[in-house]
Every structure is written in C-alpha cells, then in structure tokens.
Design an enzyme around this catalytic site. Structure first.
Site, PDB file in Angstrom:
ATOM      1  N   GLU A 134       1.052  -1.209   0.123  1.00  0.00           N
ATOM      2  CA  GLU A 134      -0.054  -0.071   0.049  1.00  0.00           C
ATOM      3  C   GLU A 134       0.862   1.353   0.196  1.00  0.00           C
ATOM      4  O   GLU A 134       0.872   2.197   0.932  1.00  0.00           O
ATOM      5  CB  GLU A 134      -0.960   0.169   1.168  1.00  0.00           C
TER       6      GLU A 134
ATOM      7  N   GLU B 185      -5.664  -8.397  -1.208  1.00  0.00           N
ATOM      8  CA  GLU B 185      -6.310  -8.002  -0.050  1.00  0.00           C
ATOM      9  C   GLU B 185      -7.864  -7.585  -0.257  1.00  0.00           C
ATOM     10  O   GLU B 185      -7.894  -6.718  -1.262  1.00  0.00           O
ATOM     11  CB  GLU B 185      -5.724  -6.848   1.031  1.00  0.00           C
TER      12      GLU B 185
HETATM   13  C1  BG6 Z   1      -4.368  -3.085   4.664  1.00  0.00           C
HETATM   14  C2  BG6 Z   1      -3.241  -3.342   5.138  1.00  0.00           C
HETATM   15  O1  BG6 Z   1      -4.406  -1.657   4.946  1.00  0.00           O
HETATM   16  O2  BG6 Z   1      -5.796  -3.339   5.147  1.00  0.00           O
HETATM   17  C3  BG6 Z   1      -3.609  -4.539   6.254  1.00  0.00           C
HETATM   18  O3  BG6 Z   1      -2.452  -3.876   4.183  1.00  0.00           O
HETATM   19  C4  BG6 Z   1      -4.423  -4.503   7.206  1.00  0.00           C
HETATM   20  O4  BG6 Z   1      -2.181  -4.609   6.975  1.00  0.00           O
HETATM   21  C5  BG6 Z   1      -5.726  -3.983   6.454  1.00  0.00           C
HETATM   22  O5  BG6 Z   1      -4.408  -5.309   8.334  1.00  0.00           O
HETATM   23  C6  BG6 Z   1      -6.874  -4.012   7.148  1.00  0.00           C
HETATM   24  O6  BG6 Z   1      -6.628  -2.762   7.669  1.00  0.00           O
HETATM   25  P1  BG6 Z   1      -7.057  -2.561   9.499  1.00  0.00           P
HETATM   26  O7  BG6 Z   1      -6.662  -1.597   9.885  1.00  0.00           O
HETATM   27  O8  BG6 Z   1      -8.268  -2.860   9.751  1.00  0.00           O
HETATM   28  O9  BG6 Z   1      -6.241  -4.051   9.934  1.00  0.00           O
END
Ligand code: BG6
Length: 479
Positions: A179, A377
């Site tokens: 990211e 993701e």
């Molecule tokens: C992304 C990241 O921003 O979102 C992850 O690459 C992160 O590391 C995921 O866990 C979800 O965000 P969060 O803050 O809810 O864990």
C-alpha cells in the site's frame, strides 16, 4: 449459494497476511525491532501511539500476533484444507536484517522462511511475498530517517536482493512495498502505515517530504524489479496499491472534476511504478508549489527500466468527494476531502461497503496501466462470536466476500480484465494494522486470543472457511 462465473484455469485462489500482524516471536531467531514492535494498541477512533523503544508496562500487540512463528505448519495445513492455491505473506525485514544496516543477513531468519516456503510447497501452495509490509527496522526509522535518506534505498535493495537470491526457486510472485500510496494521507501521518519510515518534524512541509520519500521508494522498488529479473527472469514483481476509488458525490461537473483530482493524487504512485515515469500534472504541481524534489537523471532511467510486472492491490471500500467553494483550486486533502456516500452501507468500523466499486476499480486500472492484476487483499473486519460448541457463524463475512467475488468475476469474465489471483484478507485472524485490535477480525480461521494477547491461540474453522472451500473447489462458480 449464489451462482458465480468460473475463473480461468490456473487462477490463484488463496488468502493473505503480513508478518507483523501474524508471526509474533518478536525476539525469536535473532529478529530485530521493527516499527510495528513499538506500536501500542489502539482502538476504533483511538490512534496507535508509537514509542521509540519498547517500554515496560505498555501493550504491543504485534509482539505476539497470532503466533504464526510457532504455528505455521498447522496453519498452512489448514490453508491447504481450504484448497488454497497460493498464500500471501510478508517477510519480516528484521528477521533478515535485524537493524536494517548489517553487512550480512541473519541466517536464522532466512532459515525460518525456507521452512515456511517448503511447507507451502508440500501442499502445492504458491507463496506470494511482500517485501515491506509496514515492517521497517526501527533503526532505519530512528537513525536514518526512513526514506528521507538515500542510504535506506541501498538497505532495502540489499534486503530485496538477499531474498530473491535465497528464495527465487520457491517464490515467483513478489511485491515491493505494501500500500505504497497510503502516504497520500500525510496530513494524518501514521508512521507505521505510512510505510516510508518517515516521522515528520515540526514545521516542515509534510507534503514535500512525502513526495521525496515516495520517490526514493519508487527508486528502491524499481531497482529491486531489475535485480529480480537479472537473478531469475521468471520472477514477477508487482507494486501494491491501496485501491479505493473516489467517486463524485453528484453529477455536478465540479464534483466530477474534484473526483478526478482525488484519483490522480491517490494513484500517481501506480503511474510511476507501472509506467516508469511521473505524470506531467505532478511535475507541474511541484513547480507551482516550489517543491525541490531530488529526482536525478539516473533515477529516471531506473524508474523506466524497473516498471513492475503486475499490479497488486487491496480493495476494501470506495470513497466520495464533493466540490466546496472554499477550495476553488480543488486541492485533494485526504481524508478531510472525503464525504460519506449515502448509497453504500458501512461496517462497524465505519468502512463503506461497495462491491461494485471493485469491478469499477479493476476496469479503471486495466485501462490506465494495462498490466496483469492481483487482488492481494479484500475483506471484512468484524466482531466474531465464538459459540459454546466452538463454531463461528460469520455470515456477514461470507456476504461481503461473496458480493465482492461476484463483481470481480464479472470484471474478468465479462469485461476481460486480466487477473492473476485473489487472496482475501485475511487467511487467518490477525492483529488489525490500524487499531492493533484482535477483536477486529478478518480471518477465515478463528484464533482464540484477545486484544491483550491472552487466550489459547487455538485455531477454529469459521463458517466462512467451509464456504470459501466450496468457492475454490468450484473455481468461483459457487458463491
Ligand atoms: C491494509 C493493510 O491496509 O488493510 C493490512 O495492508 C491491514 O495490513 C488491512 O490489516 C486492514 O486494515 P485494518 O487496519 O483494519 O487491519
């Protein structure tokens, strides 16, 4: 079960994770301190505080994660049971170079990932590896200033080269910086999620510093791409973009223009990494602002020769903006410029839920960058309830994933987008990156641990585990 489209043969279904959120073992095997190791727990609307060392009496959830460091064989076996074709993980930089500036890597750290990859191979699971997922060695942050400093480019490139040389027979797909465009939120800078290791100083122009740091990350990433190809031409190295398309709130022309400003600002990172050069608007913007960004001729050549092979991206939500009279120049100020979209629902943590936005974003990226893409993701952070009989009925997660996969499949089968694979966040429960909470759960596998790191750390299959197993088995036809 809803009907979906079958994905092309060889499509990589899997799940995603990151070392600092999953491994624990923060002092095992010679591991050094990373920035994640000094981030205290936060909560929804309570930001995580970063210390400059580990303090007695404070809670640092990344110290234990979900103990993948000691449970990886069991976890990978469960991934195989779900039918994973691939597993996205990151290599903790501090296991390989504990402080970041050592002359030789730490053999115990390298050996750990040897065995993780061998275990994946045993089950026919392809590892997908991120090199830097919010895990910069703390020394590089504190003593070198992160990517303010060109020396850190060399340290990163050395780390990348060490990994490519050691693992190129086990790992084909790589990503450089997770990211990388999180930095557009520089006004609310969060040192770990910023990813550049930059901690802003009082009185400096943060935006200018951000552009400079991002530039050095681009150079480091592009050098890594070239080295990977020289070591093994079959390696594929991607960038990793946080994709959250920004819509105009209405069809008013100025709202539409404002959304265009937001998109070019958030995604110039992808332009540089995919196309190998800066867009002209940004060069003009630097001039107009009087920014002196140190971009040398040699850097430009490196960027051009080190364009990425594919676009890795995360997708959780979309955003919206509107034009305001007090902002006639349409400056995009993230996150303050964003307004709620009344047409989409929100999660318990306020994240907008918009499956169609995924299809929209894929088409937008295909048209703009024309590279293969990889959804690395996509997921739903929610409270899960462990029932007395040990089951977890996470129908809300199944709905979120199913709705998103349905749109992804349309983007591929109907629209012709070129997609390598899909790894939902997360394969297994992990510590949330932004809040440090355990109770904001994303996994298809439940881990019995609370926000303070107490629990048996026993693994349990959620309903989404069995659902995803069928999705993979049917190659996406059964949603
Ligand atoms: C992304 C990241 O921003 O979102 C992850 O690459 C992160 O590391 C995921 O866990 C979800 O965000 P969060 O803050 O809810 O864990």
């Amino acid at each position: 079960m809803t009907k979906g489209y079958k994905m092309p043969e060889g499509f990589l279904w899997g799940g995603a994770s990151a070392a600092h959120q999953m491994e624990g073992g923060w002092q095992e095997g010679g591991k050094g301190l990373s920035i994640a190791d000094v981030m205290r727990a936060g909560a929804k609307d309570v930001p995580r505080i970063e210390d400059d060392k580990v303090l007695d009496g404070e809670v640092y959830p990344n110290h234990w994660g979900v103990q993948f460091y000691s449970h990886y064989k069991e976890d990978i076996k469960l991934f195989a049971e779900m039918g994973f074709k691939c597993f996205r993980l990151s290599i903790a930089w501090t296991r390989i170079f504990p402080n970041g500036d050592e002359a030789v890597p730490n053999e115990a750290g390298l050996a750990f990932y040897d065995d993780v990859f061998a275990t994946c191979k045993q089950y026919g699971i392809e590892p997908i590896v991120t090199l830097a997922h919010f895990e910069m060695p703390l020394k590089l942050v504190k003593e070198y200033g992160g990517f303010r400093n060109r020396q850190v480019v060399d340290f990163f490139v050395k780390f990348a080269e060490t990994c490519f040389r050691r693992y190129h027979n086990q790992v084909k797909y790589w990503m450089t910086f997770n990211e990388i465009n999180n930095q557009t939120s520089w006004r609310d800078a969060h040192p770990m999620l910023q990813n550049s290791g930059v901690i802003f100083k009082e009185g400096e122009n943060k935006e200018e510093v951000m552009f400079q740091a991002a530039h050095l990350e681009f150079v480091a990433s592009a050098q890594a791409v070239q080295i990977a190809h020289a070591i093994d031409p079959t390696l594929q190295v991607g960038d990793m973009i946080a994709m959250s398309p920004i819509y105009p709130l209405t069809a008013k022309p100025k709202d539409v223009m404002m959304a265009e400003r937001a998109m070019r600002y958030r995604y110039y990172f992808g332009d540089v990494q995919a196309l190998g050069e800066y867009p002209q608007w940004l060069l003009n913007y630097w001039d107009q602002k009087g920014y002196q960004i140190d971009v040398t001729e040699a850097d430009r050549a490196i960027l051009k020769a080190g364009a990425v092979d594919y676009i890795g991206f995360s997708y959780y939500n979309s955003g919206a903006v509107e034009y305001k009279d007090d902002n006639p120049d349409m400056v995009y100020d993230e996150p303050n410029s964003q307004v709620p979209n009344p047409y989409v629902p929100r999660s318990d943590w306020g994240w907008q839920i918009d499956p169609v936005g995924l299809r929209y974003a894929m088409n937008w990226m295909q048209a703009r960058w024309n590279k293969p893409m990889f959804i690395v993701e996509n997921g739903f952070g929610a409270y899960d309830k462990l029932e007395d009989d040990g089951s977890i009925h996470d129908d809300y997660r199944i709905k979120y994933l199913s709705d998103h996969i349905a749109e992804m499949e349309k983007a591929v089968v109907i629209d012709g987008c070129n997609l390598i694979g899909y790894t939902p966040w997360s394969a297994i429960d992990i510590v949330s990156a932004s809040t440090g909470e355990m109770k904001k759960r994303y996994g298809l596998i439940f881990v019995d641990a609370n926000d303070e790191g107490q629990g048996s750390f026993e693994r349990r299959r959620k309903d989404s585990f069995y659902w995803y197993q069928k999705v993979i088995k049917s190659n996406g036809a059964e949603l």
